[in-house]
Design an enzyme around this catalytic site. Structure first.
Site, PDB file in Angstrom:
ATOM      1  N   ARG A  66      -4.128   9.081  -5.073  1.00  0.00           N
ATOM      2  CA  ARG A  66      -4.678   8.231  -6.135  1.00  0.00           C
ATOM      3  C   ARG A  66      -4.650   8.977  -7.464  1.00  0.00           C
ATOM      4  NH1 ARG A  66      -8.601   4.044  -5.189  1.00  0.00           N
ATOM      5  NH2 ARG A  66      -8.761   2.831  -7.101  1.00  0.00           N
ATOM      6  N   PHE A 120      -1.544  -0.010 -10.130  1.00  0.00           N
ATOM      7  CA  PHE A 120      -1.978  -1.306  -9.600  1.00  0.00           C
ATOM      8  C   PHE A 120      -3.162  -1.892 -10.353  1.00  0.00           C
ATOM      9  CE2 PHE A 120      -3.069   2.061  -6.443  1.00  0.00           C
ATOM     10  CZ  PHE A 120      -4.439   2.167  -6.688  1.00  0.00           C
ATOM     11  N   LYS A 132       0.865  -1.181   0.000  1.00  0.00           N
ATOM     12  CA  LYS A 132       0.000   0.000   0.000  1.00  0.00           C
ATOM     13  C   LYS A 132       0.902   1.232   0.000  1.00  0.00           C
ATOM     14  CE  LYS A 132      -4.097   1.982   2.186  1.00  0.00           C
ATOM     15  NZ  LYS A 132      -3.752   3.375   2.417  1.00  0.00           N
ATOM     16  N   LYS A 151      -7.895  -2.690   3.163  1.00  0.00           N
ATOM     17  CA  LYS A 151      -6.630  -2.224   3.721  1.00  0.00           C
ATOM     18  C   LYS A 151      -6.574  -2.744   5.141  1.00  0.00           C
ATOM     19  CE  LYS A 151      -9.036   2.012   4.502  1.00  0.00           C
ATOM     20  NZ  LYS A 151      -9.235   3.383   4.377  1.00  0.00           N
ATOM     21  N   GLU A 168      -1.208   5.172  -7.974  1.00  0.00           N
ATOM     22  CA  GLU A 168      -0.917   6.116  -6.898  1.00  0.00           C
ATOM     23  C   GLU A 168       0.308   6.916  -7.331  1.00  0.00           C
ATOM     24  OE1 GLU A 168      -2.988   5.750  -4.302  1.00  0.00           O
ATOM     25  OE2 GLU A 168      -1.975   6.560  -2.536  1.00  0.00           O
TER      26      GLU A 168
HETATM   27  P1  AMP Z   1      -7.418   4.803   2.186  1.00  0.00           P
HETATM   28  O1  AMP Z   1      -7.142   6.069   1.428  1.00  0.00           O
HETATM   29  O2  AMP Z   1      -6.727   4.741   3.500  1.00  0.00           O
HETATM   30  O3  AMP Z   1      -8.912   4.517   2.213  1.00  0.00           O
HETATM   31  O4  AMP Z   1      -6.808   3.589   1.371  1.00  0.00           O
HETATM   32  C1  AMP Z   1      -7.174   3.299   0.065  1.00  0.00           C
HETATM   33  C2  AMP Z   1      -6.244   4.041  -0.869  1.00  0.00           C
HETATM   34  O5  AMP Z   1      -4.946   3.463  -0.828  1.00  0.00           O
HETATM   35  C3  AMP Z   1      -6.615   3.927  -2.313  1.00  0.00           C
HETATM   36  O6  AMP Z   1      -7.635   4.832  -2.658  1.00  0.00           O
HETATM   37  C4  AMP Z   1      -5.309   4.261  -2.992  1.00  0.00           C
HETATM   38  O7  AMP Z   1      -5.212   5.667  -3.141  1.00  0.00           O
HETATM   39  C5  AMP Z   1      -4.262   3.836  -1.994  1.00  0.00           C
HETATM   40  N1  AMP Z   1      -3.417   2.702  -2.425  1.00  0.00           N
HETATM   41  C6  AMP Z   1      -2.090   2.616  -2.219  1.00  0.00           C
HETATM   42  N2  AMP Z   1      -1.596   1.479  -2.709  1.00  0.00           N
HETATM   43  C7  AMP Z   1      -2.624   0.799  -3.249  1.00  0.00           C
HETATM   44  C8  AMP Z   1      -2.746  -0.463  -3.912  1.00  0.00           C
HETATM   45  N3  AMP Z   1      -1.692  -1.271  -4.111  1.00  0.00           N
HETATM   46  N4  AMP Z   1      -3.979  -0.836  -4.337  1.00  0.00           N
HETATM   47  C9  AMP Z   1      -5.056  -0.031  -4.136  1.00  0.00           C
HETATM   48  N5  AMP Z   1      -5.003   1.160  -3.521  1.00  0.00           N
HETATM   49  C10 AMP Z   1      -3.803   1.580  -3.072  1.00  0.00           C
END
Ligand code: AMP
Length: 575
Positions: free
Chosen positions: A266, A360, A261, A447, A320
């Site tokens: 994004r 990704f 992650k 996540k 990202e």
């Molecule tokens: P969060 O912003 O904490 O809800 O986590 C989801 C976000 O993690 C996604 O919207 C992406 O912007 C980010 N992200 C980072 N790495 C990845 C990955 N390998 N796959 C999907 N999302 C990712």
């Protein structure tokens, strides 16, 4: 459709408490919209332009108040409007509380102007005129554009009845709030034009345009909806993640797709290299959008350069953008923010903070939409799109987020450790067989849950590392208090950086009580704060419990072993 009719219908919808009845009202509204269907389908949600268009009206509340004040009469000014807003609490009520009409002069901008019903009863304004005027207003730029916006808006209010003014004000300030969400319009389109909801849903996912989908449903039916495709340059809503645990993911899917992650912002990259003409010139297109479908191309020249260099076919990629230092090591999220929406001095900002894209997912490649393919298939496609040659080792493919399909929790743990070690946020767990669901925060992407509880454990053992880490202690054994004794609950190796290792070795080495090969027993002296995913019963550790996925958060220099957790607490937390 007359704007007055739209306003009446909106008022009826607003007065309706039951969701199903609201869908009925919207269904009737769409069925009656005739030539204005596309506009009405957007207006009813409080939108002027389709969700994917980066055009904004760019009207601040003050501009709107000024226009209302001018249309309300010579003795009203923006402050009066604000005072009423403080009393009434909502701009629609404020607009509806004035009598408009009859203000001479600038109303002519709308084509109706001072000739309109001067009693303020409205009546001759159509939704199309409102739409056209708001579109002109959105296009106003440069010197004097704010004045022009006020003029145009004044011209509209000047022709409004109270009810029309209520919904015009809300539309302009994106505060429609009549209880019509995206699902309502989706269901109403299906009902009004007798097409299945799931096909409307799919068409909305690929086009993000309720107006267009409503029109095609009416004119071309299911076949037309099914023929709607993704388009380069028209962003798709991003698929979102929920929080979750490794344990649940493996229990549900058997095998999880695991990725790092990345801690950035994004992006959705739309790239068409174009076809070279006889002179070798290619009219390509590269656009980058944010998670909210806002265009950020100009702020991220590195992404555009990446696309020009590495992509040779039309694609839509999801990924990202991460800030990196000179060695390519990721920098904290705050650094990306310095770059992400920047409109000025981009070159200068780029000198201070560089960014690089990591992708990704692949939503479209070489003319094919991939939303309905499995994650694994889409990722394979992504790899082939990004690879310089078909046999390239995935680890060497620039801009590719690696994906591992794994059913072993310990292997997932070690990927998590690697991700943290490399300076990333942790891991994402995805259902390898899932389709891409735009705009959904579903269970197919998870996540790692943030640590809700942390535990302060005594370090009672460690292992000497290997290779370049041979002189450092690592993999620390954790214990909790059971009366006067200490019982083990797990081992932690995750979350420890190279700098930590040096520090921790210095701290713990004086407390070595015995050594056997790589294994070291430690006198209880140091307390670690650790996070974990869950507590399980386990024969592996003397306490009878094991922490699943423990991660090192820090040393509790302020605590002695006597202050560490007790086995009672572990039992209670396990529940
Ligand atoms: P969060 O912003 O904490 O809800 O986590 C989801 C976000 O993690 C996604 O919207 C992406 O912007 C980010 N992200 C980072 N790495 C990845 C990955 N390998 N796959 C999907 N999302 C990712």
């Amino acid at each position: 459709m007359e704007f007055a009719t739209f306003a009446d219908r909106a008022a009826a919808i607003e007065a309706e408490p039951a969701d199903l009845e609201i869908v009925d009202h919207v269904t009737d509204l769409l069925a009656d919209a005739n030539a204005d269907l596309d506009i009405v389908a957007r207006f009813v949600q409080g939108r002027v332009v389709p969700a994917w268009e980066s055009t904004t009206l760019d009207i601040g509340p003050t501009t709107c108040y000024e226009a209302i004040a001018r249309a309300a009469g010579t003795n009203v000014d923006g402050d009066d409007v604000e005072d009423r807003l403080a009393d009434l609490g909502e701009i629609g009520d404020v607009a509806a509380s004035y009598e408009f009409g009859g203000q001479q002069g600038l109303g002519a901008f709308t084509g109706g102007g001072a000739d309109a019903d001067s009693s303020g009863q409205g009546g001759d304004l159509t939704v199309r005129e409102v739409h056209e005027t708001l579109t002109d207003l959105a296009a106003a730029e440069g010197d004097g554009s704010q004045d022009r916006k006020v003029d145009l808006l004044f011209g509209l209010f000047n022709r409004c009845s109270s009810e029309e003014a209520r919904y015009l004000a809300r539309l302009v300030l994106s505060e429609m709030r009549i209880g019509v969400g995206e699902g309502t319009v989706r269901d109403a389109i299906a009902a009004a034009f007798d097409v299945p909801v799931d096909r409307v849903e799919r068409a909305l996912q690929v086009s993000n345009d309720y107006g267009e989908v409503a029109r095609i449903a009416r004119e071309e039916g299911v076949a037309g909806l099914d023929a709607m495709d993704l388009a380069i340059g028209r962003p798709v809503q991003a698929m979102l993640a929920q929080t979750g645990t490794v344990t649940d993911a493996l229990a549900e899917w058997g095998e999880a797709a695991v990725e790092w992650k990345f801690d950035g912002a994004r992006i959705q990259l739309h790239h068409d290299p174009g076809t070279a003409d006889a002179a070798g010139a290619a009219a390509g297109e590269t656009r980058v959008f944010s998670r909210n479908m806002e265009e950020v191309t100009d702020a991220l020249p590195e992404v555009v350069e990446f696309a020009d260099e590495h992509l040779d076919r039309p694609v839509i990629l999801d990924g990202e953008v991460v800030a990196v230092d000179e060695d390519g090591t990721p920098l904290p999220f705050q650094e990306v923010l310095k770059r992400f929406r920047r409109k000025h001095d981009v070159a200068k900002a780029r000198e201070d903070v560089a960014v690089r894209p990591v992708f990704f997912d692949c939503l479209h490649a070489g003319g094919n939409d991939l939303l309905d393919d499995t994650l694994t298939a889409r990722h394979d496609r992504l790899e082939s799109v990004l690879a310089d040659d078909p046999d390239q080792d995935p680890e060497d493919v620039r801009g590719l987020s690696l994906l591992w399909r794994i059913d072993d929790p310990d292997a997932i743990e070690s990927i998590d450790a690697d991700a943290l070690e490399a300076g990333h946020e942790g891991i994402m767990l995805k259902n390898p067989d899932s389709v891409y669901s735009p705009g959904r925060r579903g269970k197919n992407w998870r996540k790692r849950k943030p640590d809700v509880e942390t535990l302060d454990c005594v370090v009672t053992g460690a292992e000497w590392g290997e290779g370049r880490r041979a002189t450092y202690l690592g993999t620390f054994e954790l214990s909790v208090r059971a009366g006067d004794d200490l019982e083990t609950v797990g081992k932690v190796a995750t979350g420890i950086t190279d700098e930590n290792l040096e520090e921790l070795t210095e701290l713990l080495e004086p407390h070595i009580a015995a050594e056997d090969g790589q294994d070291v027993d430690l006198e209880p002296a140091v307390v670690f704060e650790v996070g974990y995913e869950e507590i399980q019963s386990s024969p592996t550790y003397s306490s009878g419990y094991a922490l699943r996925f423990p991660r090192f958060l820090g040393v509790r220099h302020d605590k002695d072993p006597e202050d560490a957790e007790t086995i009672d607490r572990i039992e209670r937390l396990r529940g």
